[in-house]
Each structure stands twice: as C-alpha cells, then as structure tokens.
Design a protein around this motif. Structure first.
Motif, short mmCIF file in Angstrom:
data_model
loop_
_atom_site.label_atom_id
_atom_site.label_comp_id
_atom_site.label_asym_id
_atom_site.label_seq_id
_atom_site.Cartn_x
_atom_site.Cartn_y
_atom_site.Cartn_z
N UNK A 28 0.85 -1.18 0.00
CA UNK A 28 0.00 0.00 0.00
C UNK A 28 0.89 1.24 0.00
N UNK A 29 0.56 2.19 -0.87
CA UNK A 29 1.27 3.47 -0.92
C UNK A 29 0.22 4.57 -0.90
N UNK A 30 0.39 5.52 -0.01
CA UNK A 30 -0.56 6.64 0.13
C UNK A 30 -2.00 6.15 0.30
N UNK A 31 -2.16 5.07 1.05
CA UNK A 31 -3.49 4.56 1.35
C UNK A 31 -4.14 3.75 0.24
N UNK A 32 -3.42 3.50 -0.85
CA UNK A 32 -4.00 2.76 -1.98
C UNK A 32 -3.13 1.54 -2.29
#
Length: 187
Positions: free
Chosen positions: A109-113
């Motif tokens: 997950x990166x930046x909540x995605x």
C-alpha cells in the motif's frame, strides 16, 4: 538507409501518445474490473459468513470466487487472483506476476492505496496487456489467512485446499494480487 531510419523514429515518436492513450484506457478498464470483482467477492464472502460462519465462508469462497471471476471476465478481458503463498494452486503466478508480487510484498500500500503495476507487451504467447493490483490482508481475511485459525476453520481449509500455503498473514501484509489480462481476439 538514413532516411528510412529517420522515418521509423518519427513514426515511433508520433505513435507513442497513441500507445500511451491505449494503455491508459486499458488501465482504467482493468481498475473497473478489479473494483467490480473485488467488491462482488467481498460481498459474497461477508454474506456467506453471516449465513453460516467462517467455515461457510471458506466453502463459498471455494465455489463463488471462480464464478465471480468468470462473470467479470468479458470478451478479451480475464480477471483472477494470484499470490506468493497460494491457497489454490490453479492461481499460480506467471514469472512476470511473481516478480511483481515480490516487489509488492515490500510495500503493498502506498498513500493509502493498493500498489498497482501493468505492462504492455507484443511478445508471442503473452497477453497484450497485464495489470496487477495488490490485495492487502484485511482484518476479515485473518479468520482464514492469519496465524490463529480456529480448528474447525483449519479443518475446512485442509479439506478444500490440501496444498494450502496461505496462512500466517498479519493485517496489512500482501495477501496477493488481482490480475487482469487483455488478449486480442485470435485471427
């Protein structure tokens, strides 16, 4: 020879935006398929658990996941799932998918995605377009994929998936990935 090479390079330069637009369109279509498949699968799993507990959820996932994937695979598009730790050996990753999963495993997950990757290929025998979106392990997943699985749940997993490797996950770990491929119709 020099004129021909220049013409090829210029044609390639003008084709690049068209290729980019086609790839962007494929990515958007792949995202929509993942959203539909993932949403339908999660809803079916929750419903099965509400109706008969986690053991019922495992049985439902065993039969419903392939059906939902087939319903969401349309025309030249195919959707499925894969993982580094498989529950169903039919979902084994290709070499390219395994390489992407190993990279995603470091940070799903990166930046909540969820992390997503894709490639466009003209290699013989390969899909023209491949897309993957990480599936981070959620709290609901831990009932069947965690480290502390109840005996009746483990018994059902052993019955339906005798080669299961998909346990020992913690919330936030990479559980696997949705895989979307596009293959043009054969001539």
């Amino acid at each position: 020879m020099r004129k021909a090479l220049t013409a090829i390079l210029m044609a390639s330069a003008f084709a690049a935006p068209a290729l980019s637009q086609a790839a962007d369109q494929r990515v958007e279509e792949a995202r929509a398929l993942v959203k539909s498949f993932g949403g339908s699968l999660k809803q079916a799993l929750k419903q099965a658990i509400e109706n008969g507990g986690v053991v019922n959820g495992i049985a439902a996932c065993n039969t419903l996941a392939p059906e939902i994937a087939a319903q969401n695979s349309k025309g030249n598009w195919h959707i499925g799932r894969t993982s580094l730790k498989l529950r169903n050996p039919d979902n084994a990753p290709s070499d390219w998918q395994e390489m992407q999963l190993q990279a995603m495993d470091k940070q799903p997950v990166v930046n909540g995605k969820p992390v997503e990757v894709w490639q466009v290929s003209d290699a013989v025998g390969q899909p023209e377009f491949q897309y993957m979106s990480a599936i981070p392990t959620q709290k609901l997943c831990l009932n069947c994929h965690g480290s502390d699985i109840k005996p009746d749940v483990q018994a059902k997993i052993n019955e339906l998936y005798p080669q299961d490797q998909a346990t020992g996950f913690s919330e936030g770990d990479l559980r696997g990935a949705f895989v979307v491929t596009y293959r043009p119709a054969e001539d």
